[in-house]
Design a protein around this motif. Structure first.
Motif, mmCIF file in Angstrom:
data_model
loop_
_atom_site.group_PDB
_atom_site.id
_atom_site.type_symbol
_atom_site.label_atom_id
_atom_site.label_comp_id
_atom_site.label_asym_id
_atom_site.label_seq_id
_atom_site.Cartn_x
_atom_site.Cartn_y
_atom_site.Cartn_z
ATOM 1 N N VAL A 286 0.848 -1.210 0.000
ATOM 2 C CA VAL A 286 0.000 0.000 0.000
ATOM 3 C C VAL A 286 0.879 1.254 0.000
ATOM 4 C CG1 VAL A 286 -1.636 1.350 1.356
ATOM 5 C CG2 VAL A 286 -2.012 -1.100 1.032
ATOM 6 N N SER A 287 1.939 1.253 0.816
ATOM 7 C CA SER A 287 2.850 2.402 0.837
ATOM 8 C C SER A 287 3.517 2.596 -0.510
ATOM 9 C CB SER A 287 3.921 2.206 1.921
ATOM 10 O OG SER A 287 3.344 2.182 3.205
ATOM 11 N N LEU A 288 3.891 1.475 -1.139
ATOM 12 C CA LEU A 288 4.504 1.536 -2.471
ATOM 13 C C LEU A 288 3.517 2.128 -3.480
ATOM 14 C CD1 LEU A 288 6.781 0.757 -4.482
ATOM 15 C CD2 LEU A 288 5.692 -1.502 -4.635
ATOM 16 N N ARG A 289 2.292 1.642 -3.467
ATOM 17 C CA ARG A 289 1.286 2.155 -4.403
ATOM 18 C C ARG A 289 1.026 3.637 -4.175
ATOM 19 N NH1 ARG A 289 -4.701 -0.342 -4.260
ATOM 20 N NH2 ARG A 289 -4.618 0.661 -2.203
ATOM 21 N N ASP A 290 0.870 4.026 -2.912
ATOM 22 C CA ASP A 290 0.591 5.432 -2.606
ATOM 23 C C ASP A 290 1.758 6.328 -3.008
ATOM 24 O OD1 ASP A 290 -1.812 4.560 -1.605
ATOM 25 O OD2 ASP A 290 -1.261 4.816 0.515
ATOM 26 N N GLY A 291 2.977 5.825 -2.745
ATOM 27 C CA GLY A 291 4.154 6.612 -3.090
ATOM 28 C C GLY A 291 4.307 6.793 -4.591
ATOM 29 N N ILE A 296 3.778 10.070 -9.597
ATOM 30 C CA ILE A 296 3.178 10.292 -10.920
ATOM 31 C C ILE A 296 2.413 11.617 -10.930
ATOM 32 C CG2 ILE A 296 1.442 9.433 -12.541
ATOM 33 C CD1 ILE A 296 2.269 6.575 -11.656
ATOM 34 N N ALA A 297 1.664 11.868 -9.860
ATOM 35 C CA ALA A 297 0.894 13.113 -9.765
ATOM 36 C C ALA A 297 1.815 14.335 -9.758
ATOM 37 C CB ALA A 297 0.027 13.100 -8.514
ATOM 38 N N ASP A 298 3.030 14.166 -9.205
ATOM 39 C CA ASP A 298 3.996 15.269 -9.162
ATOM 40 C C ASP A 298 4.775 15.417 -10.461
ATOM 41 O OD1 ASP A 298 3.241 15.855 -6.591
ATOM 42 O OD2 ASP A 298 4.892 14.747 -5.647
ATOM 43 N N GLY A 299 4.474 14.572 -11.433
ATOM 44 C CA GLY A 299 5.130 14.679 -12.728
ATOM 45 C C GLY A 299 6.490 14.023 -12.811
ATOM 46 N N LEU A 300 6.847 13.196 -11.848
ATOM 47 C CA LEU A 300 8.144 12.516 -11.881
ATOM 48 C C LEU A 300 8.111 11.393 -12.913
ATOM 49 C CD1 LEU A 300 8.296 14.042 -9.143
ATOM 50 C CD2 LEU A 300 9.502 12.045 -8.217
ATOM 51 N N MET A 302 9.819 7.730 -14.429
ATOM 52 C CA MET A 302 10.091 6.485 -13.716
ATOM 53 C C MET A 302 11.431 6.529 -12.982
ATOM 54 S SD MET A 302 9.996 2.616 -15.253
ATOM 55 C CE MET A 302 8.256 2.736 -15.731
ATOM 56 N N THR A 303 12.466 7.036 -13.631
ATOM 57 C CA THR A 303 13.788 7.107 -13.010
ATOM 58 C C THR A 303 13.763 8.014 -11.785
ATOM 59 O OG1 THR A 303 14.854 6.748 -15.145
ATOM 60 C CG2 THR A 303 16.209 7.679 -13.383
ATOM 61 N N GLU A 304 13.081 9.129 -11.903
ATOM 62 C CA GLU A 304 12.968 10.054 -10.770
ATOM 63 C C GLU A 304 12.159 9.438 -9.641
ATOM 64 O OE1 GLU A 304 13.068 14.307 -13.238
ATOM 65 O OE2 GLU A 304 11.185 13.174 -13.036
ATOM 66 N N ALA A 305 11.135 8.661 -9.980
ATOM 67 C CA ALA A 305 10.327 8.002 -8.950
ATOM 68 C C ALA A 305 11.161 6.991 -8.176
ATOM 69 C CB ALA A 305 9.123 7.329 -9.586
ATOM 70 N N VAL A 306 12.012 6.250 -8.879
ATOM 71 C CA VAL A 306 12.872 5.274 -8.205
ATOM 72 C C VAL A 306 13.775 5.970 -7.197
ATOM 73 C CG1 VAL A 306 14.772 3.646 -8.522
ATOM 74 C CG2 VAL A 306 12.809 3.583 -10.073
ATOM 75 N N ALA A 307 14.352 7.092 -7.575
ATOM 76 C CA ALA A 307 15.215 7.836 -6.664
ATOM 77 C C ALA A 307 14.427 8.430 -5.501
ATOM 78 C CB ALA A 307 15.936 8.943 -7.432
ATOM 79 N N GLU A 308 13.247 8.981 -5.801
ATOM 80 C CA GLU A 308 12.428 9.630 -4.777
ATOM 81 C C GLU A 308 11.945 8.650 -3.723
ATOM 82 O OE1 GLU A 308 10.176 12.713 -2.916
ATOM 83 O OE2 GLU A 308 11.784 12.782 -4.423
ATOM 84 N N LEU A 309 11.651 7.411 -4.128
ATOM 85 C CA LEU A 309 11.028 6.433 -3.223
ATOM 86 C C LEU A 309 12.012 5.377 -2.726
ATOM 87 C CD1 LEU A 309 7.754 5.899 -5.291
ATOM 88 C CD2 LEU A 309 8.074 7.403 -3.314
ATOM 89 N N ALA A 310 13.288 5.645 -2.888
ATOM 90 C CA ALA A 310 14.300 4.638 -2.561
ATOM 91 C C ALA A 310 14.244 4.183 -1.111
ATOM 92 C CB ALA A 310 15.692 5.177 -2.882
ATOM 93 N N ASP A 311 13.883 5.072 -0.201
ATOM 94 C CA ASP A 311 13.884 4.731 1.224
ATOM 95 C C ASP A 311 12.520 4.308 1.737
ATOM 96 O OD1 ASP A 311 16.594 5.368 1.412
ATOM 97 O OD2 ASP A 311 16.157 7.493 1.793
ATOM 98 N N LEU A 312 11.536 4.225 0.854
ATOM 99 C CA LEU A 312 10.169 3.949 1.290
ATOM 100 C C LEU A 312 10.024 2.577 1.953
ATOM 101 C CD1 LEU A 312 6.949 4.732 -0.660
ATOM 102 C CD2 LEU A 312 7.351 2.370 0.018
ATOM 103 N N ALA A 313 10.797 1.594 1.518
ATOM 104 C CA ALA A 313 10.634 0.228 2.028
ATOM 105 C C ALA A 313 11.174 0.049 3.436
ATOM 106 C CB ALA A 313 11.326 -0.761 1.088
#
Length: 338
Positions: A286-291, A296-300, A302-313
């Motif tokens: 759920v955290s992964l999906r929300d993140g 996507i909503a912020d316009g990032l 795929m590569t930027e999303a990977v960097a932005e969410l790297a610490d989410l897990a």
């Protein structure tokens, strides 16, 4: 449900000898050779070396419930050193026959599984079940071909094996997993929605799920003990891998322990945590999906999303570094089209 033609392939001399044992045949249980003698025979006739076969048997099978035997996979990435023995595989014994659930990554692991069955019982192996397409779960099927069991799978499994089979076989060669006679074995009994297997006084209920971990996940429920063999719909301690649909996976997780289910056998990790393990995995997904949705909503991209969410897990998942980034990519590919 419908049948799918079973592709027969070359059978080694080992299969001919062992096949009689798997089918039941004349020998009684007392007449079966001990494990060490069987391994010595296998070493003499299998295309793999004796040392390789011995290493495949280093991980013991355990009886965790009445008639349910499991080899817990190593909580590691697949390597030549561990021979790809990373998934939970095993078998369920009924009054008349045996059902195998997943067979591991290589022919040699299938051989070791067959030896484990024969060490416990001389009842025939009537069914070999694949919980899904991934190579660590169903590429040991070839060791059972000469016994002519029913090979069971999700109705989407044949397509997935046709699409990925050659790639997985190449992975086995590339990783030097002592693949030997490893080959793709297609199911010849397909589950469209639900099906039942009777092992004699022991019924197994099979369910084909919508896309989740993969698009071909199949679970096995043992009515005698209340254990649900969930395959990779549940990972314990090891980070779950999205290869189907993150939305679908989240939606079905609460169903895993519904009804008469008392315990869930994960595809990786030990059972026992039950609802706690399911809740933890759902929380991550759920955290992964929300993140990813927020990225996507912020316009990032795929590569930027990977960097932005790297610490989410977080840091408490085994193999986090190997799995989290690819999960972000898989979720992004699905969610960007919502």
């Amino acid at each position: 449900m419908k049948a799918h033609p079973h592709r027969r392939t070359r059978i080694s001399s080992f299969d001919g000898m062992i096949g009689q044992a798997v089918r039941g045949g004349e020998p009684t249980r007392r007449q079966f050779v001990c494990r060490s003698a069987m391994l010595a025979f296998l070493s003499s006739c299998c295309p793999l070396s004796g040392a390789a076969l011995a290493r495949q048997s280093d991980i013991p099978f355990q009886e965790i419930e009445d008639g349910i035997h499991v080899r817990y996979g190593l909580q590691e990435a697949m390597t030549a050193d561990n021979h790809g023995a990373i998934a939970n595989i095993g078998f369920i014994i009924g009054d008349e026959s045996v059902a195998v659930v997943d067979t591991g990554t290589t022919y040699a692991q299938g051989v070791s599984l067959m030896v484990a069955v024969r060490h416990v019982t001389d009842k025939p192996v009537s069914h070999v079940i694949a919980t899904h397409v991934h190579l660590d779960h169903c590429f040991g099927h070839g060791a059972f071909e000469d016994a002519a069991p029913v090979f069971v799978g999700h109705h989407r499994l044949p397509g997935a094996l046709s699409e990925r089979g050659d790639f997985y076989l190449e992975q086995i060669r590339t990783l030097s997993l002592n693949g030997g006679d490893t080959r793709v074995v297609q199911p010849n009994f397909l589950v469209d929605d639900a099906a039942e297997i009777d092992l004699g006084g022991r019924k197994l209920l099979l369910k084909a799920w919508p896309a989740a971990h993969t698009d071909n996940d199949l679970t096995v429920f043992d009515t005698r003990t209340g254990l649900l063999w969930a395959g990779d719909l549940l990972f314990v301690d090891r980070i779950p891998i999205v290869d189907g649909s993150i939305n679908g996976w989240i939606d079905l997780l609460d169903e895993l322990m519904s009804g008469d289910v008392s315990q869930v056998m994960p595809g990786h990790g030990a059972p026992g945590a039950g609802r706690e393990a399911i809740s933890r995995q759902k929380g991550y997904l759920v955290s992964l999906r929300d993140g990813v949705r927020a990225a996507i909503a912020d316009g990032l991209d795929m590569t930027e999303a990977v960097a932005e969410l790297a610490d989410l897990a977080g840091s408490n998942w085994l193999l986090r570094d190997e799995g989290h980034g690819r999960n972000i990519i898989a979720a992004y590919a699905e969610l960007e089209w919502e």
